[in-house]
Write an enzyme that holds these catalytic residues in place. Structure first.
Site, mmCIF file in Angstrom:
data_model
loop_
_atom_site.group_PDB
_atom_site.id
_atom_site.type_symbol
_atom_site.label_atom_id
_atom_site.label_comp_id
_atom_site.label_asym_id
_atom_site.label_seq_id
_atom_site.Cartn_x
_atom_site.Cartn_y
_atom_site.Cartn_z
ATOM 1 N N GLU A 116 44.510 -23.889 59.218
ATOM 2 C CA GLU A 116 43.124 -23.775 59.744
ATOM 3 C C GLU A 116 42.970 -24.207 61.025
ATOM 4 O OE1 GLU A 116 40.918 -24.004 55.330
ATOM 5 O OE2 GLU A 116 40.566 -25.728 56.843
ATOM 6 N N CYS A 129 40.140 -26.049 67.910
ATOM 7 C CA CYS A 129 40.654 -27.234 67.277
ATOM 8 C C CYS A 129 41.721 -26.684 66.706
ATOM 9 C CB CYS A 129 39.593 -27.706 66.155
ATOM 10 S SG CYS A 129 40.140 -29.149 65.384
ATOM 11 N N CYS A 136 49.834 -32.923 55.891
ATOM 12 C CA CYS A 136 49.949 -34.140 56.773
ATOM 13 C C CYS A 136 50.667 -35.068 56.101
ATOM 14 C CB CYS A 136 48.586 -34.481 57.374
ATOM 15 S SG CYS A 136 48.559 -35.957 58.534
ATOM 16 N N CYS A 140 45.708 -40.439 55.293
ATOM 17 C CA CYS A 140 44.639 -41.377 55.312
ATOM 18 C C CYS A 140 43.637 -41.096 54.182
ATOM 19 C CB CYS A 140 43.750 -41.087 56.828
ATOM 20 S SG CYS A 140 44.904 -41.281 58.225
ATOM 21 N N CYS A 143 40.661 -38.499 54.526
ATOM 22 C CA CYS A 143 40.911 -37.202 55.132
ATOM 23 C C CYS A 143 41.145 -36.251 54.062
ATOM 24 C CB CYS A 143 41.759 -37.189 56.293
ATOM 25 S SG CYS A 143 42.262 -35.796 56.901
ATOM 26 N N GLY A 191 47.303 -32.072 60.595
ATOM 27 C CA GLY A 191 48.564 -32.767 60.880
ATOM 28 C C GLY A 191 48.276 -33.662 61.772
ATOM 29 N N SER A 225 45.236 -36.124 69.624
ATOM 30 C CA SER A 225 44.828 -37.062 68.570
ATOM 31 C C SER A 225 45.858 -37.541 67.640
ATOM 32 C CB SER A 225 43.559 -36.488 67.809
ATOM 33 O OG SER A 225 42.996 -37.581 67.090
ATOM 34 N N SER A 248 42.987 -42.474 66.567
ATOM 35 C CA SER A 248 41.975 -42.583 65.319
ATOM 36 C C SER A 248 42.103 -44.047 64.872
ATOM 37 C CB SER A 248 42.583 -41.663 64.385
ATOM 38 O OG SER A 248 42.469 -40.240 64.943
ATOM 39 N N LEU A 249 41.085 -44.990 65.504
ATOM 40 C CA LEU A 249 41.315 -46.431 65.050
ATOM 41 C C LEU A 249 40.675 -46.569 63.724
ATOM 42 C CD1 LEU A 249 42.336 -48.793 66.522
ATOM 43 C CD2 LEU A 249 40.176 -49.409 67.182
ATOM 44 N N HIS A 250 39.465 -46.406 63.555
ATOM 45 C CA HIS A 250 38.494 -46.600 62.380
ATOM 46 C C HIS A 250 38.445 -47.751 61.647
ATOM 47 C CE1 HIS A 250 38.578 -42.097 62.741
ATOM 48 N NE2 HIS A 250 39.883 -41.990 62.014
ATOM 49 N N ASN A 324 32.632 -37.222 57.177
ATOM 50 C CA ASN A 324 32.371 -35.930 56.566
ATOM 51 C C ASN A 324 32.777 -36.141 55.262
ATOM 52 O OD1 ASN A 324 31.106 -34.310 58.948
ATOM 53 N ND2 ASN A 324 33.297 -34.491 59.671
ATOM 54 N N CYS A 367 35.737 -32.386 61.109
ATOM 55 C CA CYS A 367 37.127 -33.146 61.003
ATOM 56 C C CYS A 367 37.067 -33.853 59.523
ATOM 57 C CB CYS A 367 36.287 -34.703 61.832
ATOM 58 S SG CYS A 367 36.120 -34.187 63.573
HETATM 59 N N1 SAH Z 1 46.138 -36.912 62.706
HETATM 60 C C1 SAH Z 1 45.560 -36.803 63.855
HETATM 61 C C2 SAH Z 1 44.572 -35.566 64.119
HETATM 62 C C3 SAH Z 1 43.754 -35.107 62.929
HETATM 63 S S1 SAH Z 1 42.115 -35.433 62.789
HETATM 64 C C4 SAH Z 1 44.535 -38.146 63.851
HETATM 65 O O1 SAH Z 1 44.410 -38.572 62.745
HETATM 66 O O2 SAH Z 1 44.032 -38.476 64.855
HETATM 67 C C5 SAH Z 1 40.926 -35.520 63.910
HETATM 68 C C6 SAH Z 1 40.061 -36.401 63.541
HETATM 69 O O3 SAH Z 1 39.275 -36.623 62.313
HETATM 70 C C7 SAH Z 1 40.839 -38.157 63.245
HETATM 71 O O4 SAH Z 1 40.021 -39.212 64.079
HETATM 72 C C8 SAH Z 1 40.570 -38.387 62.031
HETATM 73 O O5 SAH Z 1 40.728 -39.665 61.586
HETATM 74 C C9 SAH Z 1 39.104 -37.844 61.826
HETATM 75 N N2 SAH Z 1 38.741 -37.736 60.374
HETATM 76 C C10 SAH Z 1 39.710 -37.464 59.298
HETATM 77 N N3 SAH Z 1 38.811 -37.280 58.091
HETATM 78 C C11 SAH Z 1 37.615 -37.418 58.552
HETATM 79 C C12 SAH Z 1 36.379 -37.285 57.738
HETATM 80 N N4 SAH Z 1 36.336 -37.076 56.357
HETATM 81 N N5 SAH Z 1 35.195 -37.405 58.484
HETATM 82 C C13 SAH Z 1 35.215 -37.750 59.677
HETATM 83 N N6 SAH Z 1 36.490 -37.880 60.407
HETATM 84 C C14 SAH Z 1 37.506 -37.725 59.691
#
Ligand code: SAH
Length: 388
Positions: A116, A129, A136, A140, A143, A191, A225, A248-250, A324, A367
């Protein structure tokens, strides 16, 4: 849980028009730089300058149909376009919202894989995007793409072609007052871009190369990213390709990050931040720290303070993403007052913060919501459902 990481696995270059190896996407003009396209044209028995003509159609006018290439002799159009512009992406569905300003495209690849891409129009910019892999491998848990597992890396041209398609959509007009020129690209679709390193870097080179070699986008407008693949981050810093890096730290602590971003079991918070600061030093560019706000998971005041301490004085910017929702997930977004307090504490530490909009949520295009393969039967009635 242990992780095995498919990092930096460049495939051998493929000759355009050469035999299609099982499972590999067809070779395409966008896999090649201009010099290689000229050589390919010569190999087809055509003058090398036709490489520039064909490239101008594709990158300059988003034209792929040989019939529209009227500056080329009729007899050669089909042959060179057929060889150098094979169909890589077949549209199988499009969903729009925001009156057309947000559009998600679902593509079927030559082997039936689905990926997509999302186009987002704003008054001052149009952003694509794009996906870098089918599925992937980073797993995570919050996601949707991460739940699919990895199918395969996309080729350079499969990545570039998403952007060129969307540039064509933008050029046709996506709404009143919105620019017609695609200006920004974020590698935030399906990915892990740095797990498909060589192809992603080649794709970025095509995106920034001036026409007719490429799309002529500004490097500053391209964001890659990553979950934090440290060796690849260091390699990217040395590429002389100063794109914006998003990390993507989180979570600011290893206990939680080990769970939210499993690759953290291999490269810890301190390691990924060190690589991020190396990137900032090498490129002079501020690193974007992505942080999905997950209710009662990573949104506590003490985590805001810890994050603030890690980032104070650094060339960094925090981008908070309201989580999301993804199907079957036990998590949801932090309440707004909690989010505001998180922002306040980061700002008090002198860190710049923005909260990302949740564009595309209602079309599963926000995202972390890109999971075409999993939705194939469920919500895409226009799919024949037989190709996988
Ligand atoms: N694999 C890469 C790029 C893809 S995702 C990465 O992880 O950076 C782009 C961003 O969306 C990343 O920061 C990811 O952690 C975030 N993301 C993934 N799932 C999400 C969700 N359910 N809600 C909000 N952000 C999310």
């Amino acid at each position: 849980m242990t992780t095995s990481l498919p990092i930096v696995t460049p495939g051998p270059p493929e000759a355009p028009g050469g035999a299609l190896r099982a499972g590999r996407p067809p070779a395409h003009l966008a896999d090649l730089d201009l010099a290689a396209r000229r050589a390919a044209m010569a190999a087809l028995g055509e003058p090398a300058y036709r490489a520039g003509q064909l490239s101008a159609h594709y990158f300059g006018r988003f034209v792929r149909d040989p019939a529209a290439m009227t500056d080329l002799p009729r007899a050669v159009r089909e042959r060179i376009a057929g060889t150098l512009l094979p169909t890589l992406l077949t549209a199988v569905g499009e969903r729009t919202c925001d009156g057309g300003a947000t559009r998600k495209a679902v593509w079927r690849l030559h082997d039936g894989s689905l990926v997509e891409s999302v186009l987002m129009g704003y008054p001052d910019r149009v952003t694509a995007c794009v996906s870098s892999q089918a599925g992937c491998g980073m797993a995570c848990p919050f996601c949707a793409t991460g739940q699919l597992g990895l199918t395969r890396n996309l080729s350079t041209a499969e990545i570039v072609d998403q952007v060129v398609h969307l540039a064509g959509v933008a050029a046709a007009g996506i709404g009143p007052g919105l620019p017609r020129r695609l200006s920004h690209v974020v590698f935030m679709g399906m990915g892990e871009p740095l797990a498909n390193y060589a192809r992603v870097v080649a794709a970025v080179r095509r995106l920034v190369a001036p026409p007719p070699e490429g799309l002529g986008l500004s490097q500053r407008h391209i964001t890659v990213s990553t979950v934090g693949l440290v060796p690849a981050m260091r390699q990217l810093a040395a590429e002389d390709l100063p794109v914006t890096l998003a990390l993507s730290l989180h979570a600011p602590d290893d206990d939680l990050r080990d769970e939210l971003v499993p690759v953290n079991q291999r490269w810890k918070v301190a390691d990924v931040l060190d690589a991020a600061w190396g990137y900032a030093a090498a490129t002079g560019r501020r690193v974007s720290i992505e942080y999905a706000m997950i209710r009662d998971v990573n949104d506590q005041p003490w985590r805001a303070d810890l994050l603030g301490r890690l980032l104070t004085g650094r060339l960094a910017h925090v981008n908070l993403i309201p989580l999301n929702p993804t199907p079957g997930s036990r998590w949801d977004a932090s309440p707004k007052p909690v989010e505001r307090e998180f922002v306040r504490r980061l700002r008090a530490a002198g860190v710049t913060v923005t909260v990302r909009d949740t564009r595309g949520r209602e079309i599963d295009g926000a995202c972390g919501q890109l999971a075409a393969a999993a939705r194939e039967e469920a919500t895409w009635p226009e799919l024949e459902g037989t190709q996988r």
